[in-house]
Scaffold this motif. Structure first.
Motif, PDB file in Angstrom:
ATOM      1  N   SER A  33       0.927  -1.319   0.040  1.00  0.00           N
ATOM      2  CA  SER A  33      -0.035   0.157   0.018  1.00  0.00           C
ATOM      3  C   SER A  33       0.891   1.228  -0.056  1.00  0.00           C
ATOM      4  CB  SER A  33      -0.970  -0.064   1.332  1.00  0.00           C
ATOM      5  OG  SER A  33      -1.450   1.100   1.404  1.00  0.00           O
ATOM      6  N   LEU A  34       0.358   2.195  -0.722  1.00  0.00           N
ATOM      7  CA  LEU A  34       1.211   3.528  -0.918  1.00  0.00           C
ATOM      8  C   LEU A  34       0.950   4.430   0.426  1.00  0.00           C
ATOM      9  CD1 LEU A  34       1.355   4.036  -4.614  1.00  0.00           C
ATOM     10  CD2 LEU A  34       3.040   2.958  -3.478  1.00  0.00           C
ATOM     11  N   ALA A  35       0.056   4.046   1.233  1.00  0.00           N
ATOM     12  CA  ALA A  35      -0.182   4.817   2.027  1.00  0.00           C
ATOM     13  C   ALA A  35      -0.877   4.148   3.366  1.00  0.00           C
ATOM     14  CB  ALA A  35      -1.594   6.070   1.943  1.00  0.00           C
ATOM     15  N   PRO A  36      -0.821   4.786   4.767  1.00  0.00           N
ATOM     16  CA  PRO A  36      -1.328   3.867   5.774  1.00  0.00           C
ATOM     17  C   PRO A  36      -2.376   3.228   5.494  1.00  0.00           C
ATOM     18  CG  PRO A  36      -0.408   6.080   6.484  1.00  0.00           C
ATOM     19  CD  PRO A  36      -0.423   6.112   5.205  1.00  0.00           C
ATOM     20  N   THR A  37      -2.699   1.882   6.022  1.00  0.00           N
ATOM     21  CA  THR A  37      -4.020   1.060   5.675  1.00  0.00           C
ATOM     22  C   THR A  37      -4.992   1.521   6.246  1.00  0.00           C
ATOM     23  OG1 THR A  37      -2.270  -0.768   5.278  1.00  0.00           O
ATOM     24  CG2 THR A  37      -4.943  -1.280   5.666  1.00  0.00           C
ATOM     25  N   TRP A  38      -4.754   2.025   7.771  1.00  0.00           N
ATOM     26  CA  TRP A  38      -5.867   2.647   8.549  1.00  0.00           C
ATOM     27  C   TRP A  38      -6.559   3.906   7.580  1.00  0.00           C
ATOM     28  CZ3 TRP A  38      -6.340   7.510  10.609  1.00  0.00           C
ATOM     29  CH2 TRP A  38      -5.374   8.234  10.607  1.00  0.00           C
ATOM     30  N   VAL A  39      -5.804   4.703   7.093  1.00  0.00           N
ATOM     31  CA  VAL A  39      -6.153   6.078   6.462  1.00  0.00           C
ATOM     32  C   VAL A  39      -7.033   5.498   5.225  1.00  0.00           C
ATOM     33  CG1 VAL A  39      -5.560   7.990   5.112  1.00  0.00           C
ATOM     34  CG2 VAL A  39      -4.279   7.314   7.251  1.00  0.00           C
ATOM     35  N   LEU A  40      -6.656   4.541   4.538  1.00  0.00           N
ATOM     36  CA  LEU A  40      -7.257   4.031   3.307  1.00  0.00           C
ATOM     37  C   LEU A  40      -8.766   3.381   3.936  1.00  0.00           C
ATOM     38  CD1 LEU A  40      -4.406   3.208   0.879  1.00  0.00           C
ATOM     39  CD2 LEU A  40      -5.611   5.223   1.062  1.00  0.00           C
ATOM     40  N   GLY A  41      -8.430   2.615   4.838  1.00  0.00           N
ATOM     41  CA  GLY A  41      -9.643   1.904   5.265  1.00  0.00           C
ATOM     42  C   GLY A  41     -10.883   2.835   5.747  1.00  0.00           C
ATOM     43  N   LEU A  42     -10.372   3.830   6.441  1.00  0.00           N
ATOM     44  CA  LEU A  42     -11.383   4.954   6.991  1.00  0.00           C
ATOM     45  C   LEU A  42     -11.972   5.697   5.769  1.00  0.00           C
ATOM     46  CD1 LEU A  42     -12.507   6.020   9.611  1.00  0.00           C
ATOM     47  CD2 LEU A  42     -10.587   7.628   9.628  1.00  0.00           C
ATOM     48  N   ALA A  43     -11.101   6.013   4.769  1.00  0.00           N
ATOM     49  CA  ALA A  43     -11.706   6.669   3.475  1.00  0.00           C
ATOM     50  C   ALA A  43     -12.543   5.927   2.835  1.00  0.00           C
ATOM     51  CB  ALA A  43     -10.540   6.951   2.709  1.00  0.00           C
ATOM     52  N   VAL A  44     -12.593   4.551   2.944  1.00  0.00           N
ATOM     53  CA  VAL A  44     -13.439   3.604   2.089  1.00  0.00           C
ATOM     54  C   VAL A  44     -14.671   3.611   2.837  1.00  0.00           C
ATOM     55  CG1 VAL A  44     -13.773   0.989   1.545  1.00  0.00           C
ATOM     56  CG2 VAL A  44     -11.504   2.259   0.996  1.00  0.00           C
ATOM     57  N   ILE A  45     -14.675   3.453   4.155  1.00  0.00           N
ATOM     58  CA  ILE A  45     -15.895   3.455   4.890  1.00  0.00           C
ATOM     59  C   ILE A  45     -16.749   4.853   4.644  1.00  0.00           C
ATOM     60  CG2 ILE A  45     -16.793   3.598   7.358  1.00  0.00           C
ATOM     61  CD1 ILE A  45     -14.441   1.785   8.096  1.00  0.00           C
ATOM     62  N   PHE A  46     -16.059   5.753   4.761  1.00  0.00           N
ATOM     63  CA  PHE A  46     -16.760   6.968   4.621  1.00  0.00           C
ATOM     64  C   PHE A  46     -17.267   7.001   3.082  1.00  0.00           C
ATOM     65  CE2 PHE A  46     -14.031   9.969   7.416  1.00  0.00           C
ATOM     66  CZ  PHE A  46     -14.476   9.371   8.735  1.00  0.00           C
ATOM     67  N   VAL A  47     -16.410   6.659   1.998  1.00  0.00           N
ATOM     68  CA  VAL A  47     -17.201   6.595   0.916  1.00  0.00           C
ATOM     69  C   VAL A  47     -18.483   5.675   0.733  1.00  0.00           C
ATOM     70  CG1 VAL A  47     -16.494   5.790  -1.620  1.00  0.00           C
ATOM     71  CG2 VAL A  47     -14.799   7.107  -0.393  1.00  0.00           C
ATOM     72  N   LEU A  48     -18.294   4.605   1.309  1.00  0.00           N
ATOM     73  CA  LEU A  48     -19.515   3.416   1.430  1.00  0.00           C
ATOM     74  C   LEU A  48     -20.822   4.274   1.794  1.00  0.00           C
ATOM     75  CD1 LEU A  48     -17.777   0.147   2.268  1.00  0.00           C
ATOM     76  CD2 LEU A  48     -18.870   0.770   0.261  1.00  0.00           C
ATOM     77  N   LEU A  49     -20.370   4.849   2.838  1.00  0.00           N
ATOM     78  CA  LEU A  49     -21.643   5.518   3.812  1.00  0.00           C
ATOM     79  C   LEU A  49     -22.270   6.591   2.823  1.00  0.00           C
ATOM     80  CD1 LEU A  49     -20.059   5.758   7.411  1.00  0.00           C
ATOM     81  CD2 LEU A  49     -21.910   4.323   6.528  1.00  0.00           C
ATOM     82  N   GLN A  50     -21.258   7.386   2.290  1.00  0.00           N
ATOM     83  CA  GLN A  50     -21.855   8.578   1.576  1.00  0.00           C
ATOM     84  C   GLN A  50     -22.404   7.785   0.201  1.00  0.00           C
ATOM     85  OE1 GLN A  50     -19.859  11.306  -1.061  1.00  0.00           O
ATOM     86  NE2 GLN A  50     -21.247  12.879  -0.473  1.00  0.00           N
ATOM     87  N   LEU A  51     -22.096   6.718  -0.439  1.00  0.00           N
ATOM     88  CA  LEU A  51     -22.872   6.142  -1.642  1.00  0.00           C
ATOM     89  C   LEU A  51     -24.104   5.917  -1.529  1.00  0.00           C
ATOM     90  CD1 LEU A  51     -19.651   3.995  -3.051  1.00  0.00           C
ATOM     91  CD2 LEU A  51     -20.968   5.908  -4.147  1.00  0.00           C
TER      92      LEU A  51
END
Length: 450
Positions: free
Chosen positions: A298-316
């Motif tokens: 991963s090119l960034a901390p996994t927890w950062v990307l994981g949290l971003a994915v959760i936010f994306v899912l909720l907004q979708l």
């Protein structure tokens, strides 16, 4: 097909369940701001670096800025047209009725229905597909050799959307859409931070901002990118959003638009610049996938990307709900009985069945045709460009009649001509890319083609 009568176009009659239930007029200007932000500022901003790779830095920034200015201007004109009709005693709550009334043409009524249906379905398919892709990204990193396929994640997302689709009115989404606004800011900041981390790390990817060498391919890529940006800025449901405002609605939409475009300024530019800066012409149609490459760490901390994915899912989920409202209003105008309660058995059962069928249809298309970036281009060209860049100018010139010697008239005419041409070329380029990409995978494939 018979043309709609004046009564259908101009009046809200007592039997109009679509108006009485789905498009209740109870909101304040900030509620319109929440709805607008959810309709425009979504995870599709994660495709902006992908759009930039077909335009480059200079033209990419220019197109992003021009689209922003033109759409704000266009939506402002649309609101003025709605206010003008309301002062004349004809409050329109549907885009199709507004267009047919002002232009005096029955075919325009059905044209707008067709375009809005294309937009609603396209956004519904895109929202489900992106949510499933985000789930697949997380799953592939947690379970590297897992057996679940993309269409299985699409089925999971579709089930959740079916449940949420039972919220009965547009106005009832106001609190969800407030959360959506904060979610869009949240994942934008997380993704921008991840891109900066990736670009400054020792494993930073090689940067190449060159465009395609062949002039024809470069032109097609540019028009596809323009269509994608148009889709990202697109709305197509502004009259239905203004319908949720408690009358009189005059002036309230401009405040809501100002709130929305403040969020757009923060999110669009930061996501586009940071993503394209790091990945250049290798940017994926979902920048999260670029940050989590199939090969390598991963090119960034996994927890950062994981949290971003959760936010994306909720907004979708919120986005899917907003863009489904026009479809629900069309269905319930005929299927519901306004004389009985919104939660009565008579109205609850048809709502459950029809909305479930609609969501299953969107989920099926998402599973069958996993072309997220390409779908955005087609929807932008054939849907958002006519409704957001052309029709508002025509409607304003028709209702307010600016002199042909005035600057306003020529600005509106220029926007119509330029974006009609861009829409035609964008549609051709986007459909061409869909055809090319269709040769790269089988139906119900497990990978999204870029």
């Amino acid at each position: 097909m018979a043309n709609p009568s004046n009564k259908e176009i101009n009046l809200l009659n007592d039997d109009d369940a679509g108006a009485a239930f789905v498009l209740q007029s109870k909101g304040e200007w900030w509620h319109a701001g929440f709805h607008l932000t959810t309709a425009i500022v979504g995870p599709t901003i994660l495709t902006l670096p992908y759009a930039f790779r077909g335009l480059g830095w200079g033209i990419g920034m220019l197109c992003l800025t021009v689209m922003g200015v033109v759409t704000f201007y266009s939506y402002g004109l649309m609101s003025k047209v709605l206010d003008h009709c309301e002062r004349s005693g004809r409050r329109h709550i549907r885009f199709r009725e507004l267009a047919a009334d002002v232009l005096g043409s029955g075919w325009m009524f059905y044209f707008v229905i067709f375009i809005q249906t294309a937009i609603n379905t396209g956004v519904g398919v895109g929202a489900i597909l992106l949510a499933a892709e985000c789930l697949q990204i997380v799953y592939s990193n947690v379970v590297p050799h897992g057996s679940l396929k993309l269409y299985e994640f699409i089925a999971m997302v579709t089930v959740v959307m079916i449940v949420l689709s039972q919220l009965p009115t547009f106005h009832s989404l106001r609190h969800i859409n407030l959360c959506s606004l904060f979610l869009s800011l949240g994942y934008t900041f997380l993704v921008v931070g991840a891109c900066i981390h990736a670009g400054t790390s020792k494993n930073a990817p090689q940067r190449d901002y060159s465009l395609e060498p062949k002039k024809s391919s470069r032109a097609f890529s540019a028009f596809t990118a323009i269509s994608i940006i148009a889709a990202i800025f697109g709305n197509g449901i502004l009259p239905e959003i203004q319908a949720t405002l408690a009358p009189p609605a005059a002036g309230k939409m401009i405040k809501g638009l100002t709130m929305c475009y403040a969020v757009i300024f923060v999110t669009f530019y930061s996501a586009a610049v940071s993503g394209y800066w790091v990945f250049g012409n290798k940017a994926n149609s979902n920048i999260l996938k670029s940050l989590l490459p199939d090969d390598g760490p991963s090119l960034a901390p996994t927890w950062v990307l994981g949290l971003a994915v959760i936010f994306v899912l909720l907004q979708l989920f919120a986005i899917g709900l907003v863009y489904s409202q026009v479809a629900y209003e069309i269905m319930e105008k005929k299927s519901a009985d306004v004389k009985q309660g919104i939660f009565s058995k008579r109205n609850l059962l048809p709502r459950l069945i029809l909305r479930t069928i609609y969501m299953i249809f969107c989920g099926f298309l998402a599973a069958m045709l996993p072309f997220f970036g390409d779908i955005n281009g087609v929807v932008g060209a054939v849907g958002f460009i006519p409704l957001d860049f052309v029709l508002p100018m025509i409607l304003y010139n028709k209702t307010h009649k600016p002199p042909k010697s005035s600057l306003t008239y020529w600005i509106n005419l220029s926007i119509m001509i330029v974006f009609t041409g861009a829409g035609i070329m964008g549609a051709f380029a986007s459909i061409r890319k869909l055809v090319l990409d269709a040769n790269q995978f089988k139906l119900f494939g497990s990978d999204v083609v870029d």
